[in-house]
Design a protein around this motif. Sequence first.
Motif: not given
Length: 534
Positions: A400, A403-404, A406-408, A410-412, A421, A436, A440
Amino acid sequence: MICNSLLSQFTNLSFMPCQPVFSSHPSSLRSSIFSSPCFFRNNRNKTQQDKLLVHATTISFSARNQSESTLSIVPNVVSVDRPIEEEPNSMEFHRRNARLRVQNLVDRIRGLPISERIRIIHVFEREQAFQNLSGFNDVLLALFIADEPDLALNLFCNISSYNLIPDSWTFSIIIKCHSKKNDLDEAKRVLENMVEIGFLPSVATFTVLINSFCRKGKLQKAIEILEFMGRIGCKANVQTYNCLLKGLCYVGRVEDAYEFLMKIKKSSVKPDIYSFTAVMDGFCKVGRSDEAMELLDEALDMGMTPNVVSFNTLFNGYCKEGRPIEGISLLKNMKERNCMPDYISYSTLLHGLLTWGKIQAALGVYREMVEAGFEVGERMMNTILRGVCRRSWKEEGLLRDAHELFEKMTNEGCAIYPNTYGLIIQTLCVAKEVDKALMYLNEMVRIGYSPPRMITFNCVIRSLCGEGRVDDAVSVLVLICEERRIPSRICYNLLIHEFNRLGRWLGSCTVYGAALKRGVIPHKRPSKCSSRRS
């Protein structure tokens, strides 16, 4: 031998001065500045007017005692004057005004392209910036601060053409310029000539030169300057000794530095926190962080307040020794003493924890760093994410967190490195999130990342075959070929095995033929025997 020379200075730290450097006859120093070899080193062809100026110049001075002298340089006038005592507020105003003038000059110089900065001298000449020595010195200092020591030295060589005579501050700036150019022997010659013609350099000037020699590892030269200070009655201060402490540690003489520090403690020149930090850094660099910690405790017992550099030194030492967990308690201790960690504190500790595989602790420090308002760089973010991914293969709870992160990122808009990657894709495969992983992988290729490593492709193909999705696995094989790469033998083996298991003999023959066409000989061969699950 060097250490003994240093320690002997403390048998009598008052440095009993010998004869004063100033002669009691002003006429004996007449014209000595311009006749100095240092001054005329690059200025041999002087005009007749310059030569007349040299002979018309008189240097006068008054010596109230052996430790304090006032030098007055006045063309065509012989005077013995006491210094004018200004009101404190007036002196502070003049100092602040001088700083503003110099900063304005620095800004103007830095605002020019490097190739055009040589023209700034002509600009200052047109503006009549060299009408007096104060303005001349301001320009010299501004050129030094603006990292233009060569221009400053060239300007100094032409000082007589402006009908100016250098003073102690002028020579101090020139010494700094030579030091910045790492021309330390020339800086030393300027210092010696400065004394010969009657100037008493300040302790700050000596300290600049001592520090430059120490940073180059020329400790013996630094000791010679220290001894020269003693001979002319200039007493070293704690900043001077701190330079020597750092110099001793720089050349690996940590024990000598410690002994030197203990001698300073017993002298009239008391050490400060920077003295202790210098020796602490020396201990940490040779794997003796515990002794560095003892020094910090000793400094605290003396009533000193450690700064962030003191703690950062210990963070670095603990991490190099493979003991980054001890840095966690040090971080807590640091905050309890109202010394707030800086970016270096967090990044050093974070890097150490990641290097030694302390992933959970690293995540805690990372979150604390973000809460403190620091921005974690993309390189460190990629390092954290890779560490969390690898550990999540054994500890499911970390998936988890991966995931967090990676998302952070990507979003920033934080750049995700190709190897990071690839690890994310492998982690998703291990976690049986194959859809997934496949998404990716296709995204990684689509946005133009450098081609994923073959192990990443193998991992996705293995996961798809494990779920019986052999057609999707073939699409990955096609993706590899489209990237103009040769699939590994493992890819073909996995696909042939799965086609055989599903009883799809034609499919296995097709994959086997494709492998041979590309020069790869799989270990697995097409077989009509089916091992289809019931």
